[in-house]
Design an enzyme around this catalytic site. Structure first.
Site, PDB file in Angstrom:
ATOM      1  N   HIS A 188       0.809  -1.225   0.000  1.00  0.00           N
ATOM      2  CA  HIS A 188       0.000   0.000   0.000  1.00  0.00           C
ATOM      3  C   HIS A 188       0.835   1.266   0.000  1.00  0.00           C
ATOM      4  CE1 HIS A 188      -4.033  -1.832   0.651  1.00  0.00           C
ATOM      5  NE2 HIS A 188      -3.259  -2.855   0.964  1.00  0.00           N
ATOM      6  N   ASP A 215       3.112   9.540  -0.601  1.00  0.00           N
ATOM      7  CA  ASP A 215       1.968   8.699  -0.231  1.00  0.00           C
ATOM      8  C   ASP A 215       1.790   7.628  -1.295  1.00  0.00           C
ATOM      9  OD1 ASP A 215      -0.253   8.000   1.364  1.00  0.00           O
ATOM     10  OD2 ASP A 215      -0.822  10.100   1.601  1.00  0.00           O
TER      11      ASP A 215
HETATM   12  C1  GDG Z   1      -2.239   3.599   3.420  1.00  0.00           C
HETATM   13  C2  GDG Z   1      -1.235   4.310   2.506  1.00  0.00           C
HETATM   14  C3  GDG Z   1      -2.932   4.316   0.680  1.00  0.00           C
HETATM   15  C4  GDG Z   1      -8.701   9.422   8.230  1.00  0.00           C
HETATM   16  N1  GDG Z   1      -9.065  10.098   9.339  1.00  0.00           N
HETATM   17  C5  GDG Z   1     -10.273   9.593   9.698  1.00  0.00           C
HETATM   18  C6  GDG Z   1     -10.621   8.588   8.778  1.00  0.00           C
HETATM   19  N2  GDG Z   1      -9.644   8.509   7.889  1.00  0.00           N
HETATM   20  C7  GDG Z   1      -9.675   7.609   6.739  1.00  0.00           C
HETATM   21  C8  GDG Z   1      -9.728   8.360   5.436  1.00  0.00           C
HETATM   22  C9  GDG Z   1      -9.162   7.329   4.469  1.00  0.00           C
HETATM   23  C10 GDG Z   1      -8.166   6.577   5.346  1.00  0.00           C
HETATM   24  O1  GDG Z   1      -8.490   6.836   6.702  1.00  0.00           O
HETATM   25  C11 GDG Z   1      -6.734   7.065   5.134  1.00  0.00           C
HETATM   26  O2  GDG Z   1      -6.285   6.576   3.932  1.00  0.00           O
HETATM   27  P1  GDG Z   1      -5.049   7.230   3.173  1.00  0.00           P
HETATM   28  O3  GDG Z   1      -4.957   6.593   1.845  1.00  0.00           O
HETATM   29  O4  GDG Z   1      -5.236   8.691   3.078  1.00  0.00           O
HETATM   30  O5  GDG Z   1      -3.744   6.982   4.078  1.00  0.00           O
HETATM   31  P2  GDG Z   1      -3.097   5.781   4.983  1.00  0.00           P
HETATM   32  O6  GDG Z   1      -3.841   5.568   6.219  1.00  0.00           O
HETATM   33  O7  GDG Z   1      -1.676   6.209   5.162  1.00  0.00           O
HETATM   34  O8  GDG Z   1      -3.173   4.462   4.083  1.00  0.00           O
HETATM   35  C12 GDG Z   1      -1.959   5.175   1.485  1.00  0.00           C
HETATM   36  C13 GDG Z   1      -3.828   3.494   1.597  1.00  0.00           C
HETATM   37  O9  GDG Z   1      -3.055   2.755   2.545  1.00  0.00           O
HETATM   38  C14 GDG Z   1      -4.691   2.519   0.808  1.00  0.00           C
HETATM   39  O10 GDG Z   1      -3.921   1.724  -0.032  1.00  0.00           O
HETATM   40  O11 GDG Z   1      -3.739   5.186  -0.104  1.00  0.00           O
HETATM   41  O12 GDG Z   1      -1.032   5.784   0.611  1.00  0.00           O
HETATM   42  O13 GDG Z   1      -0.323   5.110   3.274  1.00  0.00           O
HETATM   43  O14 GDG Z   1     -10.130   6.444   4.050  1.00  0.00           O
HETATM   44  O15 GDG Z   1     -11.027   8.750   5.177  1.00  0.00           O
HETATM   45  N3  GDG Z   1     -11.774   7.902   8.840  1.00  0.00           N
HETATM   46  C15 GDG Z   1     -12.620   8.198   9.851  1.00  0.00           C
HETATM   47  N4  GDG Z   1     -12.330   9.170  10.789  1.00  0.00           N
HETATM   48  C16 GDG Z   1     -11.183   9.872  10.745  1.00  0.00           C
HETATM   49  O16 GDG Z   1     -10.963  10.749  11.595  1.00  0.00           O
HETATM   50  N5  GDG Z   1     -13.775   7.545   9.945  1.00  0.00           N
END
Ligand code: GDG
Length: 453
Positions: free
Chosen positions: A154, A362
């Site tokens: 990821h 990212d």
């Molecule tokens: C890894 C990789 C890759 C965030 N704050 C809250 C919340 N979130 C949710 C977001 C989103 C998820 O968490 C975060 O996803 P990201 O992709 O932005 O980042 P990582 O956690 O670092 O994920 C990344 C991912 O895996 C998938 O392959 O895209 O690059 O690092 O869905 O909405 N959700 C809730 N409350 C929050 O306060 N409910």
């Protein structure tokens, strides 16, 4: 259809589905029904059990195993999050290496393989997720598992000049070759990973991304992860019209909303983002009292020292910015460290005139896609996006910025806030068409189709 067995470091609490669950859970939620999901329980126990605890919910079996304190410290806080995470996010200065932690990483993966192997049935497809579990597939093979084995990373992958600083790095590359299919997020990550396989393992790669080792063939490919775009759009529309949306709307008054949502992580570029917002208010005083920036940054990995450092830095910055620019009736930056329910979040995105997503690096960044999905087609906001997020490849109509330059972030914010409606609509429409098509379900389908081929 074959049964799917997923393995990831954390297994979603069965009760969380659709409520607190993040990207991975919603992406895999559909295909896992009827399958088995294996991983760490999230609990630290005195003696680590050798057998997984099973529990069943909505047709899926969840199999979890505890870690001991020492395993947690060395495998999770140590090698996974203090060595691999910074390295794969291009942060050599933050990377630590300790041979004992690496050994613990291997031994936890070996223990996971031993607990998972008896649960695998003939014909199952085993799909392992992320940097915590790179060696799991190889250990399953050693235990005689001959099923199809796949891996998805990821996070980004670094070029050989950087990867080669990792002691034992070649062992991990060799471990990846034990899978039948290895997926990464973007073509850039794929190029970097295959360059490492060529240069550090000395293995040729054919033009289909295939590598032969000891009579086994591993295939490598790029599979950009998507979100449940239509479902998220519906949730955003409903939530914005509900009580949470009303409360946010009333608190904003006529002010434009700039919105950021991230795990509190140094890879997400939050200090530069705060600084960019401050410079925007400094350079264009006409925005003062007209714009509110809400940053949601739920705490994560508190046991890793660098995460405590960045939290202190951001607390201080938020205080300084509000102290300098705030007015009796206006808090420029609302900075929240508590997680917000997913539905509420979706509604907030819809209110935001600007989605501000500026990670220093990212793998993909699902927030960028969620922000686009949440917009009102008649009056969409505009995404300001880092050039170093994997999502950049699909969301080229965003205002792209170099997140290392706070002035560039400031300029993009000013541009975004002035963008006329027709241009916002046109940019949004193109991005929406792409993310609606390439959603979570199609990501899963594509990956599993290539694996089956
Ligand atoms: C890894 C990789 C890759 C965030 N704050 C809250 C919340 N979130 C949710 C977001 C989103 C998820 O968490 C975060 O996803 P990201 O992709 O932005 O980042 P990582 O956690 O670092 O994920 C990344 C991912 O895996 C998938 O392959 O895209 O690059 O690092 O869905 O909405 N959700 C809730 N409350 C929050 O306060 N409910």
């Amino acid at each position: 259809m074959a049964r799917l067995v997923l393995a990831s470091n954390r297994v979603p609490a069965a009760a969380d589905r659709g409520v607190k669950s993040g990207g991975l859970v919603s992406a895999l939620g559909e295909v896992i029904s009827g399958g088995l999901w294996f991983g760490w329980s999230g609990q630290v126990a005195k003696g680590a059990p050798t057998k997984a605890q099973l529990r069943r919910a909505r047709g899926t079996v969840y199999a979890t195993i505890d870690l001991t304190q020492e395993q947690y410290d060395r495998y999770y806080v140590g090698f996974a999050n203090s060595t691999l995470w910074p390295l794969l996010h291009f942060r050599l200065g933050l990377m630590e290496f300790d041979r004992a932690q690496y050994e613990a990483y291997l031994s936890v993966n070996r223990a996971f393989a031993a607990a998972l192997a008896p649960l695998i049935k003939p014909g199952d497809i085993v799909w392992v997720h992320d940097y915590h579990l790179i060696p799991l597939g190889g250990f399953l093979r050693e235990l005689g598992i001959t099923n199809k084995l796949a891996f998805f990373l990821h996070v980004p992958f670094v070029p050989p000049s950087m990867y080669s600083v990792l002691p034992k790095g070649s062992e991990l590359l060799a471990a990846l070759c034990a899978y039948d299919l290895v997926g990464v997020q973007t073509i850039t990550d794929l190029r970097n990973l295959l360059d490492c396989v060529r240069e550090l393992l000395g293995r040729p790669v054919d033009d289909m991304g295939r590598v032969q080792t000891n009579g086994h063939q591993a295939r490598f490919g790029a599979f950009p992860i998507g979100i449940d775009s239509v479902g998220f759009a519906r949730m955003a529309e409903e939530s914005a019209a509900g009580a949470d949306g009303k409360r946010l709307g009333e608190s904003l008054g006529r002010r434009a909303l700039v919105m950021g949502v991230d795990r509190l992580d140094y890879s997400k570029g939050l200090p530069n983002r705060f600084e960019g917002f401050a410079r925007m208010l400094g350079r264009w005083p006409e925005w003062r009292s007209k714009v509110t920036y809400v940053q949601i940054a739920a705490r994560s990995r508190d046991d890793v020292p660098q995460y405590r450092t960045i939290r202190r830095e951001l607390d201080q910055m938020a205080g300084r910015i509000n102290g300098r620019f705030g007015a009796i009736d206006w808090v420029p930056l609302r900075y929240l460290n508590r997680p917000v329910p997913r539905g509420t979040l979706a509604g907030y995105y819809r209110f935001a005139r600007v989605g501000l997503v500026t990670p220093l690096r990212d793998g993909m960044n699902l927030v960028a896609k969620e922000y686009v999905a949440a917009q009102d087609p008649e009056n969409p906001g505009i995404l300001v996006l880092s050039r170093f997020a994997g999502a950049m490849h699909e969301l080229g109509e965003a205002l792209l910025v170099n997140p290392y330059d706070p002035d560039e972030i400031a300029e993009a914010l000013d541009t975004a806030l002035r963008l006329p409606l027709d241009e916002r609509r046109e940019r949004w429409r193109r991005m929406w068409d792409r993310i609606r098509e390439d959603d979570a379900a199609s990501w899963c389908r594509n990956f599993l189709t290539v694996l089956a081929a």
